[in-house]
Design a protein around this motif. Structure first.
Motif, PDB file in Angstrom:
ATOM      1  N   ILE A  64     -20.524  -5.207   8.423  1.00 30.81           N
ATOM      2  CA  ILE A  64     -21.293  -4.082   8.886  1.00 30.81           C
ATOM      3  C   ILE A  64     -21.239  -3.135   7.659  1.00 30.81           C
ATOM      4  N   LYS A  65     -20.239  -3.212   6.944  1.00 31.76           N
ATOM      5  CA  LYS A  65     -20.045  -2.561   5.557  1.00 31.76           C
ATOM      6  C   LYS A  65     -20.646  -2.869   4.439  1.00 31.76           C
ATOM      7  N   PHE A  66     -21.394  -4.233   4.651  1.00 30.93           N
ATOM      8  CA  PHE A  66     -21.840  -4.781   3.379  1.00 30.93           C
ATOM      9  C   PHE A  66     -23.118  -4.036   2.747  1.00 30.93           C
ATOM     10  N   PRO A  67     -23.935  -3.354   3.525  1.00 33.61           N
ATOM     11  CA  PRO A  67     -25.124  -2.782   2.765  1.00 33.61           C
ATOM     12  C   PRO A  67     -24.574  -1.164   2.283  1.00 33.61           C
ATOM     13  N   SER A  68     -23.610  -0.800   2.844  1.00 38.70           N
ATOM     14  CA  SER A  68     -22.825   0.385   2.398  1.00 38.70           C
ATOM     15  C   SER A  68     -22.292   0.408   0.878  1.00 38.70           C
ATOM     16  N   VAL A  69     -21.473  -0.944   1.069  1.00 38.90           N
ATOM     17  CA  VAL A  69     -20.667  -1.059  -0.269  1.00 38.90           C
ATOM     18  C   VAL A  69     -21.698  -1.228  -1.580  1.00 38.90           C
ATOM     19  N   ALA A 101     -13.477  -3.017  14.259  1.00 40.32           N
ATOM     20  CA  ALA A 101     -13.318  -2.887  12.594  1.00 40.32           C
ATOM     21  C   ALA A 101     -12.090  -3.124  12.465  1.00 40.32           C
ATOM     22  N   SER A 102     -11.837  -3.766  11.134  1.00 39.58           N
ATOM     23  CA  SER A 102     -10.564  -3.903  10.708  1.00 39.58           C
ATOM     24  C   SER A 102      -9.747  -2.835  10.140  1.00 39.58           C
ATOM     25  N   ASP A 103      -8.524  -2.750  10.236  1.00 39.96           N
ATOM     26  CA  ASP A 103      -7.559  -1.926  10.105  1.00 39.96           C
ATOM     27  C   ASP A 103      -7.075  -1.805   8.521  1.00 39.96           C
ATOM     28  N   VAL A 104      -6.657  -0.861   7.637  1.00 38.96           N
ATOM     29  CA  VAL A 104      -6.170  -1.047   6.257  1.00 38.96           C
ATOM     30  C   VAL A 104      -4.725  -0.976   6.610  1.00 38.96           C
ATOM     31  N   THR A 105      -3.743  -2.019   6.265  1.00 35.91           N
ATOM     32  CA  THR A 105      -2.458  -1.998   6.311  1.00 35.91           C
ATOM     33  C   THR A 105      -1.930  -2.128   4.786  1.00 35.91           C
ATOM     34  N   ASN A 106      -0.518  -2.067   4.716  1.00 41.24           N
ATOM     35  CA  ASN A 106       0.319  -2.467   3.718  1.00 41.24           C
ATOM     36  C   ASN A 106       0.047  -3.663   3.128  1.00 41.24           C
TER      37      ASN A 106
END
Length: 521
Positions: free
Chosen positions: A145-150, A424-429
């Motif tokens: 879903i983020k592909f167009p935005s990036v 939506a995936s979360d950002v982690t360490n």
């Protein structure tokens, strides 16, 4: 063109010979001629075709270098895949390769700091095999879903139509799973010296299948010429002196018989290893360390023929991750799954529904698809009177393929049970672990200073609050790195130069330029 004694005779498109392509019919005689006549078919066709000779430009990957070549198997991988083009040491297949920048439009300087897309079509006896890779082993996002935005954030501001580093960094500050890809982009590998001196990586995890099971793989193409890169200053100079430098370099090398080549490698992972591996193997923001999954040589790609005509061979070429032969299969990688739709859909828009019929895309194997007929630019027989509906008893047809719903991916890991839910995936360490390792690699090669300068050369034109968030993001990689970026931004010796070529762009907006005195301190 009609032939007359070995020399071509100029004609209209329907074949009628033309007396003089420089003339147009007009009324009257003498030095002052009258009106142009619409009956002059030559004039009308010439003008009308000129208005239509451009097809839609690719939204991304618009500017590219291309060539023909061959792929040869050098090592036995028959235990891994049933794909015929990969079986039999010495076996050769025709190849078309298109290597592109991602963000810039056609005509933009080719020495820009950018990821390079690697579109490769292998013409095999079982159909075409496409590989659509990148010059870095990871990507900026893992959610489709983020592909167009990036991609939009790496392009021009929709209001000003100017490149905008604030857009670029604001996106990545808020989508930090791409930190490893950013480390790759702003390293010295962000500007290859030539297409001949870069690597290509699948990014995605593929399956290799046999009749008895499957393995997971990542694919690498390593340049046999060695990695070579340009400094930012060298790239800037070439952008002004020879904006088509990479195209000229490739064309001249092939013309002179200095054929560039790459070695193909697999990283192989067994299904049971995937189940317990540290990282999700379908996450294309992560690599598989070579210490765990060493490179296994497979074959060699060699480019040995320049395009006969760029538009015919390269601009009309279409590549898609969905184009796979038996023995190679997709995985549950969500970006992979989305790209399998998006790429052929883009080709249908640009080239028409029958784009596979174009010579640069047409397979060398026999094609029989009577359920896909008609549409623009359909030629040849259009399957005559063969039934165009399934289950017909009027014509005998063989069904013995190994793709499609009845035989696409033998083996396990294909049985999914669950409920429909938003995700939506979360950002982690964990998203910063591999970026930290790369920072250490840059330290061992004395490239950390270059990385900071490359990054600051682009970040320096972003708004101060965006700079602050970017410093915080890179401080998660290494506190010293964050401090170095902050120091470089606030240094009086640092100046924002409009000709300092940032990734994807070669300018800054006037508004941003005025604000550079407010740099982060």
């Amino acid at each position: 063109m009609a032939q007359n004694g070995g020399a071509p005779t100029y004609t209209l498109s329907e074949g009628c010979p033309v007396a003089d392509p420089n003339t147009a019919q007009r009324v009257g005689s003498g030095p002052v001629k009258g009106l142009i006549l619409l009956q002059d078919t030559q004039l009308i066709e010439t003008l009308a075709h000129f208005s239509r000779e451009r097809i839609p430009e690719r939204t991304v990957h618009a500017s590219a270098v291309g060539a023909w070549g061959e792929f040869q198997v050098t090592h036995d991988v028959s235990h891994l895949t049933s794909a015929k083009f990969l079986n039999g040491i010495g076996k050769k297949s025709k190849v078309l390769l298109r290597v592109s920048t991602v963000g810039p439009e056609r005509g933009y300087p080719e020495t820009v700091r950018d990821v390079r897309g690697w579109g490769m079509k292998i013409f095999t006896e079982e159909g075409n095999q496409d590989f659509v890779f990148n010059s870095i082993p990871v990507f900026f996002v893992r959610d489709p879903i983020k592909f167009p935005s990036v991609n939009r954030s790496h392009k021009r501001n929709p209001a000003s139509n100017l490149p905008d580093s604030t857009m670029f960094w604001d996106f990545h500050n808020n989508n930090q799973e791409g930190i490893h890809a950013l480390m790759q982009l702003f390293s010295n590998r962000g500007i290859p010296a030539s297409i001949r001196h870069l690597n290509a990586y699948s990014g995605h995890t593929y399956k290799l299948t046999t009749d008895t099971g499957f393995v997971y793989i990542k694919i690498h193409f390593k340049t046999d010429q060695g990695i070579k890169n340009l400094s930012q200053a060298e790239a800037n100079k070439l952008a002004g002196q020879n904006p088509s430098y990479h195209t000229a370099d490739m064309r001249n090398a092939i013309e002179n018989g200095d054929y560039p080549s790459w070695t193909m490698y697999f990283q192989v992972m067994k299904p049971e290893q995937a189940e317990n591996y540290r990282w999700n193997i379908f996450d294309m923001t992560k690599v598989w360390p070579h210490a765990n999954f060493p490179l296994q040589p497979v074959g060699k790609l060699t480019l040995n023929r320049n395009p006969e005509n760029y538009f015919q061979d390269i601009e009309q070429a279409a590549f898609s991750p969905s184009t796979m032969v038996p023995g190679i299969a997709p995985t549950a990688d969500p970006m992979f799954q989305a790209r399998m739709f998006a790429y052929p859909d883009a080709a249908r828009y640009r080239l028409g529904v029958n784009y596979q019929h174009l010579p640069c895309n047409a397979p060398v194997s026999e094609v029989y698809t009577p359920y896909q007929r008609d549409g623009k630019f359909r030629y040849k027989t259009n399957y005559g009177g063969d039934p165009n509906y399934v289950g017909a008893s009027l014509k005998q047809v063989n069904f013995k393929g190994k793709v499609g719903a009845n035989g696409f991916s033998p083996g396990g890991h294909e049985e999914w049970v669950g409920t429909v839910a938003g995700y939506a995936s979360d950002v982690t360490n964990e998203d910063f672990v591999q970026a930290r390792e790369m920072w250490k690699v840059l330290g061992r090669s004395n490239e950390q200073g270059d990385f900071v300068q490359n990054l600051v050369g682009h970040l320096g034109s972003a708004l101060p609050q965006v700079q602050q968030e970017t410093i915080k993001m890179f401080s998660k990689v290494d506190e010293g790195l964050g401090a170095d970026i902050k120091k470089a931004l606030s240094s009086n010796s640092y100046s924002l130069a409009i000709d300092s070529l940032p990734p994807f762009v070669n300018a800054t907006s006037p508004v941003q330029t005025l604000r550079t005195s407010q740099r982060c301190t």
